[in-house]
Design an enzyme around this catalytic site. Structure first.
Site, PDB file in Angstrom:
ATOM      1  N   LYS A   4      39.238  29.929  47.841  1.00 46.95           N
ATOM      2  CA  LYS A   4      38.264  30.310  46.795  1.00 46.95           C
ATOM      3  C   LYS A   4      39.058  31.005  45.685  1.00 46.95           C
ATOM      4  O   LYS A   4      39.361  32.193  45.767  1.00 46.95           O
ATOM      5  CB  LYS A   4      37.226  31.266  47.415  1.00 46.95           C
ATOM      6  CG  LYS A   4      35.863  31.273  46.754  1.00 46.95           C
ATOM      7  CD  LYS A   4      35.815  31.686  45.312  1.00 46.95           C
ATOM      8  CE  LYS A   4      35.897  33.174  45.077  1.00 46.95           C
ATOM      9  NZ  LYS A   4      35.911  33.495  43.614  1.00 46.95           N
ATOM     10  N   THR A  49      41.147  46.526  45.155  1.00 43.43           N
ATOM     11  CA  THR A  49      40.981  47.328  46.368  1.00 43.43           C
ATOM     12  C   THR A  49      39.507  47.448  46.766  1.00 43.43           C
ATOM     13  O   THR A  49      39.176  47.453  47.954  1.00 43.43           O
ATOM     14  CB  THR A  49      41.632  48.713  46.153  1.00 43.43           C
ATOM     15  OG1 THR A  49      43.037  48.496  45.950  1.00 43.43           O
ATOM     16  CG2 THR A  49      41.448  49.633  47.345  1.00 43.43           C
ATOM     17  N   THR A 102      37.152  45.195  46.362  1.00 42.88           N
ATOM     18  CA  THR A 102      36.793  43.937  47.041  1.00 42.88           C
ATOM     19  C   THR A 102      37.446  43.895  48.427  1.00 42.88           C
ATOM     20  O   THR A 102      36.818  43.473  49.409  1.00 42.88           O
ATOM     21  CB  THR A 102      37.265  42.721  46.220  1.00 42.88           C
ATOM     22  OG1 THR A 102      36.881  42.899  44.868  1.00 42.88           O
ATOM     23  CG2 THR A 102      36.667  41.437  46.745  1.00 42.88           C
ATOM     24  N   GLU A 109      46.046  41.961  50.110  1.00 46.60           N
ATOM     25  CA  GLU A 109      47.004  42.367  49.072  1.00 46.60           C
ATOM     26  C   GLU A 109      46.172  42.859  47.902  1.00 46.60           C
ATOM     27  O   GLU A 109      45.427  42.090  47.299  1.00 46.60           O
ATOM     28  CB  GLU A 109      47.877  41.186  48.667  1.00 46.60           C
ATOM     29  CG  GLU A 109      48.721  40.685  49.822  1.00 46.60           C
ATOM     30  CD  GLU A 109      49.817  39.711  49.393  1.00 46.60           C
ATOM     31  OE1 GLU A 109      49.852  39.350  48.210  1.00 46.60           O
ATOM     32  OE2 GLU A 109      50.615  39.326  50.251  1.00 46.60           O
ATOM     33  N   CYS A 133      49.721  42.834  39.366  1.00 45.38           N
ATOM     34  CA  CYS A 133      49.550  43.948  40.308  1.00 45.38           C
ATOM     35  C   CYS A 133      50.816  44.794  40.396  1.00 45.38           C
ATOM     36  O   CYS A 133      50.763  45.953  40.781  1.00 45.38           O
ATOM     37  CB  CYS A 133      49.169  43.404  41.678  1.00 45.38           C
ATOM     38  SG  CYS A 133      50.321  42.135  42.246  1.00 45.38           S
ATOM     39  N   GLU A 177      43.816  52.293  38.745  1.00 42.68           N
ATOM     40  CA  GLU A 177      44.391  51.052  38.220  1.00 42.68           C
ATOM     41  C   GLU A 177      43.614  50.593  36.979  1.00 42.68           C
ATOM     42  O   GLU A 177      42.392  50.484  37.018  1.00 42.68           O
ATOM     43  CB  GLU A 177      44.324  49.966  39.296  1.00 42.68           C
ATOM     44  CG  GLU A 177      45.031  48.694  38.864  1.00 42.68           C
ATOM     45  CD  GLU A 177      44.913  47.565  39.893  1.00 42.68           C
ATOM     46  OE1 GLU A 177      43.806  47.342  40.408  1.00 42.68           O
ATOM     47  OE2 GLU A 177      45.947  46.911  40.150  1.00 42.68           O
TER      48      GLU A 177
HETATM   49  P1  NDP Z   1      38.757  40.893  42.600  1.00 45.92           P
HETATM   50  O1  NDP Z   1      38.920  41.710  43.799  1.00 45.92           O
HETATM   51  O2  NDP Z   1      37.610  41.145  41.713  1.00 45.92           O
HETATM   52  O3  NDP Z   1      38.671  39.351  42.983  1.00 45.92           O
HETATM   53  C1  NDP Z   1      39.634  38.684  43.768  1.00 45.92           C
HETATM   54  C2  NDP Z   1      38.996  37.471  44.398  1.00 45.92           C
HETATM   55  O4  NDP Z   1      38.016  37.900  45.354  1.00 45.92           O
HETATM   56  C3  NDP Z   1      38.245  36.596  43.405  1.00 45.92           C
HETATM   57  O5  NDP Z   1      38.371  35.245  43.787  1.00 45.92           O
HETATM   58  C4  NDP Z   1      36.835  37.103  43.574  1.00 45.92           C
HETATM   59  O6  NDP Z   1      35.877  36.231  43.092  1.00 45.92           O
HETATM   60  C5  NDP Z   1      36.771  37.300  45.067  1.00 45.92           C
HETATM   61  N1  NDP Z   1      35.707  38.193  45.517  1.00 45.92           N
HETATM   62  C6  NDP Z   1      35.040  39.149  44.823  1.00 45.92           C
HETATM   63  N2  NDP Z   1      34.127  39.764  45.615  1.00 45.92           N
HETATM   64  C7  NDP Z   1      34.230  39.196  46.842  1.00 45.92           C
HETATM   65  C8  NDP Z   1      33.581  39.403  48.107  1.00 45.92           C
HETATM   66  N3  NDP Z   1      32.647  40.339  48.267  1.00 45.92           N
HETATM   67  N4  NDP Z   1      33.943  38.648  49.139  1.00 45.92           N
HETATM   68  C9  NDP Z   1      34.913  37.720  49.015  1.00 45.92           C
HETATM   69  N5  NDP Z   1      35.550  37.462  47.858  1.00 45.92           N
HETATM   70  C10 NDP Z   1      35.239  38.198  46.783  1.00 45.92           C
HETATM   71  O7  NDP Z   1      40.131  40.986  41.808  1.00 45.92           O
HETATM   72  P2  NDP Z   1      40.452  40.386  40.389  1.00 45.92           P
HETATM   73  O8  NDP Z   1      40.215  38.904  40.414  1.00 45.92           O
HETATM   74  O9  NDP Z   1      39.779  41.208  39.348  1.00 45.92           O
HETATM   75  O10 NDP Z   1      42.035  40.587  40.339  1.00 45.92           O
HETATM   76  C11 NDP Z   1      42.633  41.751  39.916  1.00 45.92           C
HETATM   77  C12 NDP Z   1      43.020  42.635  41.095  1.00 45.92           C
HETATM   78  O11 NDP Z   1      43.874  41.928  41.975  1.00 45.92           O
HETATM   79  C13 NDP Z   1      43.775  43.873  40.678  1.00 45.92           C
HETATM   80  O12 NDP Z   1      43.297  44.980  41.372  1.00 45.92           O
HETATM   81  C14 NDP Z   1      45.201  43.561  41.115  1.00 45.92           C
HETATM   82  O13 NDP Z   1      45.982  44.697  41.359  1.00 45.92           O
HETATM   83  C15 NDP Z   1      44.970  42.774  42.340  1.00 45.92           C
HETATM   84  N6  NDP Z   1      46.127  41.971  42.662  1.00 45.92           N
HETATM   85  C16 NDP Z   1      46.886  42.324  43.745  1.00 45.92           C
HETATM   86  C17 NDP Z   1      48.036  41.626  44.043  1.00 45.92           C
HETATM   87  C18 NDP Z   1      48.878  41.970  45.233  1.00 45.92           C
HETATM   88  O14 NDP Z   1      49.732  41.171  45.584  1.00 45.92           O
HETATM   89  N7  NDP Z   1      48.707  43.117  45.867  1.00 45.92           N
HETATM   90  C19 NDP Z   1      48.500  40.524  43.203  1.00 45.92           C
HETATM   91  C20 NDP Z   1      47.610  40.234  42.113  1.00 45.92           C
HETATM   92  C21 NDP Z   1      46.474  40.945  41.862  1.00 45.92           C
HETATM   93  P3  NDP Z   1      35.324  36.494  41.588  1.00 45.92           P
HETATM   94  O15 NDP Z   1      36.442  36.167  40.695  1.00 45.92           O
HETATM   95  O16 NDP Z   1      34.201  35.625  41.437  1.00 45.92           O
HETATM   96  O17 NDP Z   1      34.914  37.932  41.537  1.00 45.92           O
END
Ligand code: NDP
Length: 482
Positions: free
Chosen positions: A174, A229, A231, A249, A282, A385
């Site tokens: 997804k 974090t 999510t 992650e 990130c 963040e």
């Molecule tokens: P989100 O947590 O909003 O979303 C990540 C993914 O999870 C998306 O596909 C999102 O869908 C999906 N999602 C959201 N809610 C749910 C749920 N309840 N159950 C299952 N899936 C869900 O992150 P962002 O997309 O905004 O990305 C940015 C974040 O990612 C930052 O905090 C960044 O630090 C982190 N990140 C961490 C990395 C690492 O390696 N540690 C690397 C890259 C980014 P939808 O888009 O529809 O909300």
């Protein structure tokens, strides 16, 4: 007619079962340019079902054959690199050079790395005196749920897909619905490469409608998630009572630490670490600790260099700073810059939307790279963040102070340390609460190394052997020999 992206289920490109679509916006122009299926639990069900049916065959496919298919996928992504990079840039607002030279090539590397890793994998064997022989079988877990964010869309999606299917799992992925296009292109590549139907399924849609049912699905025993974090916490709550294997992650608030003896290259690297991909990595270093002896000079040069970053149309090869991914992400950035001012910070550059943009980008989600001083390590701006082009520079006097400041957030993803004193480098690296510490570099990756975060930045590790372990279940077989 606007392009409509499809889900990839059982080898076919299909719409969401409810027929609904979400608009997909180009961040650089602010215009809707395609539509993505607004999938829900019905589509997830269909995808999981396809993945379950594909599992017995794929998991028993010899490693050499799985490897061959993954290598073919890598070759096809590489052959179509320009198309993938262009799509990634339109979808995310990131500069085309970044997509073309870093991210899509890394997606290719992900497939090649795990395609070859499975050919050299070995398992353990212990002879228990003369009594028994113990050996370990590592078998794929089943259907893997893979959830990825929008900031490095294809790179992070393939970071999960490649090890999951290389080790014989089947998968339902997804991607973020904000950046679905390269996942869509990948689906076609997988078909062309001869990946059997159902081995990889991609369901587009929002986190709540499509991601949540995937994490809760009883037939999905393993979840790999990259994202925020908040999510991650919600996924942990869903999956814990179901005893799923989970890798999270998550976010970061990474320190860059510049000692007075640092190589002059620290300056350019610190600017890059703060603002690459508009600060939406990130691993970006948004808290820059600079030893007081060089603080003022460093800040001056940092600001000067930041002001020179070329903002523009991300499709233009000269552009260094593109658009933020969405209006919401820019608003969040603006709120944090306001908070920085409220907390007593001084904005030295940026701090506003840029005014001179190409005609096509006037309604895009741009924000000028912003440098702030005057805030200590404990204020909210330096604890939370932001995930935008905002960096705070903080002076420090000694090692203990900077280590305490660097470790003071709830996060622990990465850090970058700049010094020519090798003893200091080792000692600081050892003391930092951080999944990765770069010394005299930033974002230098070797896919064999473990990757992940400490504290609220992550749970578990992926990368290299860690990923092969995560996506397999060990079973000990003990044979009595006497
Ligand atoms: P989100 O947590 O909003 O979303 C990540 C993914 O999870 C998306 O596909 C999102 O869908 C999906 N999602 C959201 N809610 C749910 C749920 N309840 N159950 C299952 N899936 C869900 O992150 P962002 O997309 O905004 O990305 C940015 C974040 O990612 C930052 O905090 C960044 O630090 C982190 N990140 C961490 C990395 C690492 O390696 N540690 C690397 C890259 C980014 P939808 O888009 O529809 O909300």
């Amino acid at each position: 007619m606007m392009q409509r992206i499809g889900n990839f289920i059982d080898g076919e490109i299909v719409g969401a079962r409810n027929g609904a679509f979400l608009d997909n916006v180009e961040p650089a122009s602010g215009a809707v340019y395609s539509q993505v299926p607004a999938s829900n639990e019905q589509d997830v069900e269909q995808a999981v079902d396809a993945a379950r049916r594909a599992f017995p065959g794929w998991s028993r496919t010899p490693a050499e054959e799985r490897s061959r298919v993954l290598m073919k996928i890598a070759d096809l992504v590489e052959d179509n690199l320009q198309q993938f990079a262009h799509a990634e840039t339109i979808d995310s607002g990131k500069p085309i050079t970044r997509a073309r030279e870093i991210e899509i090539p890394r997606a290719v590397q992900n497939f090649r790395f795990f395609a070859t890793a499975i050919l050299h994998d070995a398992s353990e064997c212990y002879a228990t005196d003369y009594a028994a022989l113990n050996y370990t079988l590592r078998r794929p877990c089943g259907v893997a749920g893979l959830i990825s964010p929008w900031n490095l869309p294809l790179y992070l999606l393939t970071w999960k897909i490649a090890p999951a299917i290389a080790t014989g799992n089947t998968a339902v992925a997804k991607p973020s619905e904000l950046t679905p296009m390269t996942a869509h292109l990948l689906a076609s590549v997988c078909r062309e490469a001869g990946l059997p139907p159902g081995v990889l399924n991609i369901v587009h849609g929002t986190g709540l409608a499509a991601g949540a049912p995937l994490t809760a699905h009883a037939a999905v025993p393993i979840i790999s998630f990259t994202g925020g974090t908040v999510t991650g916490r919600s996924i942990a709550q869903t999956t814990a009572p179901l005893f799923k294997k989970v890798s999270l992650e998550m976010g970061g608030k990474n320190p860059t630490i510049v000692f007075a003896d640092a190589d002059p290259r620290a300056l350019a690297a610190t600017v890059a670490a703060a603002f690459s991909n508009q600060g939406q990595i990130c691993l970006c270093g948004s808290r820059i600790f600079v030893e007081r002896a060089i603080f003022h000079e460093f800040v001056e040069q940092f600001v000067e260099r930041t002001k020179r970053l070329r903002l523009g149309d991300p499709l233009d090869a000269e552009t260094e700073q593109g658009a933020l991914v969405s209006a919401a992400q820019r608003e969040k950035t603006e709120q944090y810059v306001q908070l920085a001012r409220d907390e007593g910070g001084k904005v030295l550059c940026g701090g506003a939307r840029p005014t001179s943009l190409p005609e096509r980008c006037q309604a895009g989600f741009y924000y000028a790279p912003t440098a702030v001083i005057g805030l200590d390590a404990h204020c909210r701006v330096n604890q939370e963040e932001i995930f935008g082009p905002v960096a705070c520079l903080i002076p420090f006097d000694d090692v203990d102070e900077v280590v305490a400041g660097a470790n003071s957030t709830p996060y622990g993803l990465s850090a970058s340390v700049w010094t020519r004193d090798v003893n200091k480098a080792h000692s600081v690296a050892e003391r930092l609460e951080s999944g990765t510490v770069w010394v005299n570099c930033w974002l230098l990756r070797d896919l064999r190394t473990p990757f992940g975060g400490m504290k609220q930045s992550g749970l578990g590790r992926e990368g290299g052997a860690e990923a092969l372990r995560f996506f397999t279940e060990p079973k000990t077989v003990c044979i009595k020999t006497e």
